[in-house]
Design an enzyme around this catalytic site. Structure first.
Site, PDB file in Angstrom:
ATOM      1  N   TYR A 188      70.900 -54.717 -55.616  1.00 52.38           N
ATOM      2  CA  TYR A 188      70.063 -55.763 -56.623  1.00 52.38           C
ATOM      3  C   TYR A 188      70.670 -54.707 -57.706  1.00 52.38           C
ATOM      4  CZ  TYR A 188      68.979 -59.203 -52.738  1.00 52.38           C
ATOM      5  OH  TYR A 188      69.566 -60.278 -51.725  1.00 52.38           O
ATOM      6  N   TYR A 222      74.888 -56.176 -46.747  1.00 47.56           N
ATOM      7  CA  TYR A 222      74.096 -54.948 -46.985  1.00 47.56           C
ATOM      8  C   TYR A 222      72.514 -54.408 -46.568  1.00 47.56           C
ATOM      9  CZ  TYR A 222      70.186 -57.866 -49.217  1.00 47.56           C
ATOM     10  OH  TYR A 222      69.417 -58.638 -49.304  1.00 47.56           O
TER      11      TYR A 222
END
Length: 319
Positions: A188, A222
């Protein structure tokens, strides 16, 4: 002498085992809030039972205190390790399930709402909720429908669209739609120390037909952050830190319950082993690959791109 000893044992002295637990429970009896009293006393009861059941050693107690201390130290405005801990323990999804059971299945009228799930329509009630996650950031930049929110994030272009509807299938114009996701590297924006602006994150408003749309990048699976105490916990348990590819949504509109959810990528190999137990069947949608050419919004693309379409149905507030 024996009577005095008995009086002390019945108060707050020389307490052990059930007497200790009883005294601690009674210490919360004078709380002004009945709900606080209920929660605190239940916590004490179950925590004491846990300690007794596993016969917790002093060394293990110290290690537990150290674990929680490290969890606090690593938490900041960009990383919420306590939410991550709640997620991997399944507590987050348990809370979600307890608080959102009203949105599952048909509407109050007994009829389903026809909503787009990417590969067709599916009769359903309100969209199911899932975990909030540790990477939401207040004050995400505002975008217009059709804008690119990727901010230059690495990944394959992806056009995301859908509608925000009420339980009767009517559009909700002006709904606020917050979106955030990881890039193709599995990070992110807030995980990059040298990144100043937002990437793969934004805030939109639905149009008069309740529609929203934006360009970003195709999400990829992820690992959750495992360089801290939560990662140590997963390694000790022999558990994987992987999450399936997904896009986060938080949708708010006056008169409706706030929806916090994900849309997961169909076919992802981690759908059945999500580290935070957040996958719901109704939240899975295909991310469809297209060759270069005209996109749904009329844009001409120079290379391959993906599309994902998903309608979000809000429950009335207070249900």
């Amino acid at each position: 002498m024996n009577e005095r000893r008995g009086e002390a044992a019945s108060g707050a002295r020389n307490l052990a085992d059930e007497d200790l637990t009883r005294a601690v429970l009674e210490s919360f009896g004078g709380a002004e809030s009945g709900r606080f009293r209920e929660v605190a006393q239940s916590l004490v009861k179950h925590l004491h039972a846990f300690v007794s059941e596993v016969k917790l050693t002093e060394e293990e107690w110290f290690e537990g205190i150290n674990f929680l201390t490290r969890t606090g130290h690593i938490t900041d405005d960009k990383r919420q390790e306590f939410i991550l801990l709640s997620d991997v323990l399944g507590v987050s999804m348990l809370v979600v399930g307890l608080n959102h059971r009203h949105v599952e299945g048909a509407t109050d009228s007994g009829e389903g709402v026809e909503v787009v799930r990417g590969d067709g329509s599916l009769p359903t009630g309100s969209t199911e909720a899932t975990v909030f996650g540790p990477f939401f950031v207040e004050g995400a930049p505002a975008f217009e429908n059709g804008d690119d929110i990727s901010g230059g994030a690495p990944g394959e272009p992806c056009f995301v669209s859908g509608r925000v509807l009420n339980a009767g299938g009517e559009p909700i114009p002006g709904a606020r739609v917050d979106v955030w996701q990881a890039d193709e590297e599995g990070f992110y924006d807030v995980q990059y120390d040298d990144l100043e602006g937002a990437r793969g994150r934004g805030r939109l408003r639905t149009d008069e037909e309740g529609r929203y749309s934006f360009w970003s990048v195709k999400p990829e699976p992820y690992p959750i952050p495992y360089d801290g105490p939560v990662g140590d916990l997963l390694r000790a348990a022999g558990r994987s830190p992987m999450r399936p590819a997904h896009v986060h949504f938080m949708v708010q509109a006056p008169g409706y319950a706030t929806l916090i959810t994900h849309v997961f990528a169909e076919g992802d190999e981690h759908l059945d082993t999500d580290a935070v137990f957040g996958v719901k069947e109704t939240l899975i949608a295909p991310f469809v690959r297209h060759d270069a050419g005209a996109a749904p919004d009329g844009r001409e693309t120079k290379g391959p791109f993906y599309t994902m379409e998903y309608d979000l149905v809000l429950a009335p507030a207070g249900e």
